[in-house]
Motif scaffolding. Structure first.
Motif, PDB file in Angstrom:
ATOM      1  N   THR A 150       0.842  -1.195   0.000  1.00  0.00           N
ATOM      2  CA  THR A 150       0.000   0.000   0.000  1.00  0.00           C
ATOM      3  C   THR A 150       0.873   1.239   0.000  1.00  0.00           C
ATOM      4  OG1 THR A 150      -1.771  -1.113   1.234  1.00  0.00           O
ATOM      5  CG2 THR A 150      -1.799   1.280   1.220  1.00  0.00           C
ATOM      6  N   ASN A 151       0.467   2.238  -0.764  1.00  0.00           N
ATOM      7  CA  ASN A 151       1.164   3.523  -0.773  1.00  0.00           C
ATOM      8  C   ASN A 151       0.372   4.491   0.101  1.00  0.00           C
ATOM      9  OD1 ASN A 151       3.083   5.437  -1.444  1.00  0.00           O
ATOM     10  ND2 ASN A 151       2.136   5.964  -3.388  1.00  0.00           N
ATOM     11  N   PHE A 152       0.697   4.523   1.408  1.00  0.00           N
ATOM     12  CA  PHE A 152      -0.030   5.339   2.369  1.00  0.00           C
ATOM     13  C   PHE A 152       0.228   6.828   2.139  1.00  0.00           C
ATOM     14  CE2 PHE A 152       0.573   1.278   4.562  1.00  0.00           C
ATOM     15  CZ  PHE A 152      -0.703   1.029   5.039  1.00  0.00           C
ATOM     16  N   ASP A 153      -0.790   7.651   2.391  1.00  0.00           N
ATOM     17  CA  ASP A 153      -0.647   9.114   2.391  1.00  0.00           C
ATOM     18  C   ASP A 153      -0.305   9.552   3.816  1.00  0.00           C
ATOM     19  OD1 ASP A 153      -1.373   9.456  -0.345  1.00  0.00           O
ATOM     20  OD2 ASP A 153      -3.472   9.181   0.224  1.00  0.00           O
ATOM     21  N   VAL A 154       0.775  10.315   3.956  1.00  0.00           N
ATOM     22  CA  VAL A 154       1.275  10.684   5.281  1.00  0.00           C
ATOM     23  C   VAL A 154       1.458  12.202   5.369  1.00  0.00           C
ATOM     24  CG1 VAL A 154       3.072  10.321   7.018  1.00  0.00           C
ATOM     25  CG2 VAL A 154       2.511   8.484   5.402  1.00  0.00           C
ATOM     26  N   GLY A 155       0.994  12.771   6.466  1.00  0.00           N
ATOM     27  CA  GLY A 155       1.198  14.189   6.723  1.00  0.00           C
ATOM     28  C   GLY A 155       1.960  14.392   8.022  1.00  0.00           C
ATOM     29  N   PHE A 156       3.004  15.209   7.977  1.00  0.00           N
ATOM     30  CA  PHE A 156       3.793  15.541   9.165  1.00  0.00           C
ATOM     31  C   PHE A 156       3.590  17.010   9.508  1.00  0.00           C
ATOM     32  CE2 PHE A 156       6.269  12.036   7.333  1.00  0.00           C
ATOM     33  CZ  PHE A 156       6.441  11.216   8.441  1.00  0.00           C
ATOM     34  N   ASN A 157       3.251  17.281  10.766  1.00  0.00           N
ATOM     35  CA  ASN A 157       3.226  18.641  11.295  1.00  0.00           C
ATOM     36  C   ASN A 157       4.129  18.670  12.521  1.00  0.00           C
ATOM     37  OD1 ASN A 157       0.974  20.280   9.810  1.00  0.00           O
ATOM     38  ND2 ASN A 157       0.090  18.252  10.154  1.00  0.00           N
ATOM     39  N   ALA A 180       5.944  15.824  16.927  1.00  0.00           N
ATOM     40  CA  ALA A 180       5.543  15.576  15.548  1.00  0.00           C
ATOM     41  C   ALA A 180       4.117  15.036  15.557  1.00  0.00           C
ATOM     42  CB  ALA A 180       6.486  14.578  14.882  1.00  0.00           C
ATOM     43  N   PHE A 181       3.220  15.714  14.839  1.00  0.00           N
ATOM     44  CA  PHE A 181       1.840  15.276  14.703  1.00  0.00           C
ATOM     45  C   PHE A 181       1.719  14.579  13.348  1.00  0.00           C
ATOM     46  CE2 PHE A 181       2.129  19.056  17.278  1.00  0.00           C
ATOM     47  CZ  PHE A 181       1.391  18.734  18.412  1.00  0.00           C
ATOM     48  N   ILE A 182       1.519  13.279  13.355  1.00  0.00           N
ATOM     49  CA  ILE A 182       1.579  12.470  12.143  1.00  0.00           C
ATOM     50  C   ILE A 182       0.202  11.911  11.826  1.00  0.00           C
ATOM     51  CG2 ILE A 182       2.799  10.588  10.976  1.00  0.00           C
ATOM     52  CD1 ILE A 182       4.869  10.717  13.271  1.00  0.00           C
ATOM     53  N   ASN A 183      -0.229  12.089  10.570  1.00  0.00           N
ATOM     54  CA  ASN A 183      -1.500  11.532  10.121  1.00  0.00           C
ATOM     55  C   ASN A 183      -1.253  10.597   8.944  1.00  0.00           C
ATOM     56  OD1 ASN A 183      -4.629  11.760  10.218  1.00  0.00           O
ATOM     57  ND2 ASN A 183      -4.119  11.980   8.055  1.00  0.00           N
ATOM     58  N   VAL A 184      -1.856   9.412   9.005  1.00  0.00           N
ATOM     59  CA  VAL A 184      -1.699   8.401   7.961  1.00  0.00           C
ATOM     60  C   VAL A 184      -3.064   8.008   7.425  1.00  0.00           C
ATOM     61  CG1 VAL A 184      -0.875   6.079   7.409  1.00  0.00           C
ATOM     62  CG2 VAL A 184       0.398   7.503   9.014  1.00  0.00           C
ATOM     63  N   GLU A 185      -3.196   7.981   6.090  1.00  0.00           N
ATOM     64  CA  GLU A 185      -4.441   7.570   5.452  1.00  0.00           C
ATOM     65  C   GLU A 185      -4.169   6.443   4.476  1.00  0.00           C
ATOM     66  OE1 GLU A 185      -8.054   9.374   2.649  1.00  0.00           O
ATOM     67  OE2 GLU A 185      -6.679  10.721   3.717  1.00  0.00           O
ATOM     68  N   ASN A 186      -5.031   5.436   4.515  1.00  0.00           N
ATOM     69  CA  ASN A 186      -4.934   4.302   3.605  1.00  0.00           C
ATOM     70  C   ASN A 186      -5.822   4.586   2.393  1.00  0.00           C
ATOM     71  OD1 ASN A 186      -4.998   1.867   2.239  1.00  0.00           O
ATOM     72  ND2 ASN A 186      -5.208   0.628   4.085  1.00  0.00           N
ATOM     73  N   PRO A 187      -5.240   4.826   1.202  1.00  0.00           N
ATOM     74  CA  PRO A 187      -6.069   5.146   0.031  1.00  0.00           C
ATOM     75  C   PRO A 187      -6.880   3.950  -0.465  1.00  0.00           C
ATOM     76  CG  PRO A 187      -3.777   4.893  -0.605  1.00  0.00           C
ATOM     77  CD  PRO A 187      -3.811   4.839   0.900  1.00  0.00           C
ATOM     78  N   ASP A 188      -6.531   2.741  -0.029  1.00  0.00           N
ATOM     79  CA  ASP A 188      -7.262   1.551  -0.474  1.00  0.00           C
ATOM     80  C   ASP A 188      -8.653   1.460   0.138  1.00  0.00           C
ATOM     81  OD1 ASP A 188      -5.009   0.903  -1.892  1.00  0.00           O
ATOM     82  OD2 ASP A 188      -4.262  -0.553  -0.419  1.00  0.00           O
TER      83      ASP A 188
END
Length: 222
Positions: A96-103, A131-139
């Motif tokens: 899976t190619n996860f979408d990741v956001g770092f703040n 570090a505030f990290i958000n991960v989303e699974n596009p699948d």
């Protein structure tokens, strides 16, 4: 996250602006790829990579002396994490190619060095924060977030084009210690299966930005 940042800004901004030496820093840094992995067994593991890309941000810095700076920093990076994993309940390895956001919300401590009459101001320092990290699974559209202790180091130089404006060049190393206080859940879908990360990420970046002297001209250090 917004509440934490607001409190930090109020605690830092009010006393800083009352001083004569305050700077506003803008950052644009290219962050390189960083691999991560964890193996519990042959049927319970993950192996992936945070892809490199642009990291941008701003910092408000107060200089109690010409050679020392204390800075409140916000940094943002949006990237992807191609990951191979096998979790309990799966019958085969998945990709899976996860979408990741770092703040990043960091408190920086800077040390400056500048020869009299020179337009080049060298600096080095460290950072601590979160570090505030958000991960989303596009699948499957699932997402999860986590807050991790973070630290960083940097080294660079400000080249003063005028008394009010400098071009910033720097290299930096930043890390989010994911094992502290639990892992970041990568939702994979299917029978509640998932992967929890417990390794520390380590990202190297090169770039720079602009520095604006708000409270007066740039001071010359010895």
């Amino acid at each position: 996250m917004k509440t934490i940042l607001s409190i930090l800004l109020l605690c830092f901004f009010i006393p800083a602006m009352s001083q004569k030496s305050t700077r506003l820093n803008g950052y644009a840094v290219y962050v390189f790829d960083d691999q991560f992995d964890s193996y519990y067994s042959n049927s319970d593991y993950y192996n992936g990579k945070f892809k490199g890309g642009l990291q941008w941000g701003v910092g408000l810095e107060f200089l109690p002396t010409p050679m020392n700076g204390i800075e409140l920093i916000y940094l943002n990076q949006q990237t992807t994490a191609p990951t191979s994993y096998w979790a309990p309940g799966q019958i085969a390895e998945r990709h899976t190619n996860f979408d990741v956001g770092f703040n990043w919300a960091m408190l920086g401590f800077n040390r400056y060095m500048r020869k009299p009459g020179s337009k080049v101001e060298g600096f080095g320092g460290g950072m601590i924060g979160a570090a505030f990290i958000n991960v989303e699974n596009p699948d499957n559209g699932s997402d999860n977030s986590a807050t991790k202790f973070a630290w960083g180091l940097r080294l660079g130089a400000n080249i003063w084009a005028s008394e009010k404006l400098a071009i910033k060049l720097q290299g930096q190393l930043m890390s989010a210690v994911q094992g502290a206080g639990g892992g970041l859940y990568f939702g994979t879908g299917g029978a509640g299966a998932g992967v929890s990360t417990y390794s520390s990420m380590l990202q190297f970046g090169l770039g720079g930005g602009l520095t604006f002297a708000l409270g007066g001209a740039a001071k010359k250090t010895n």
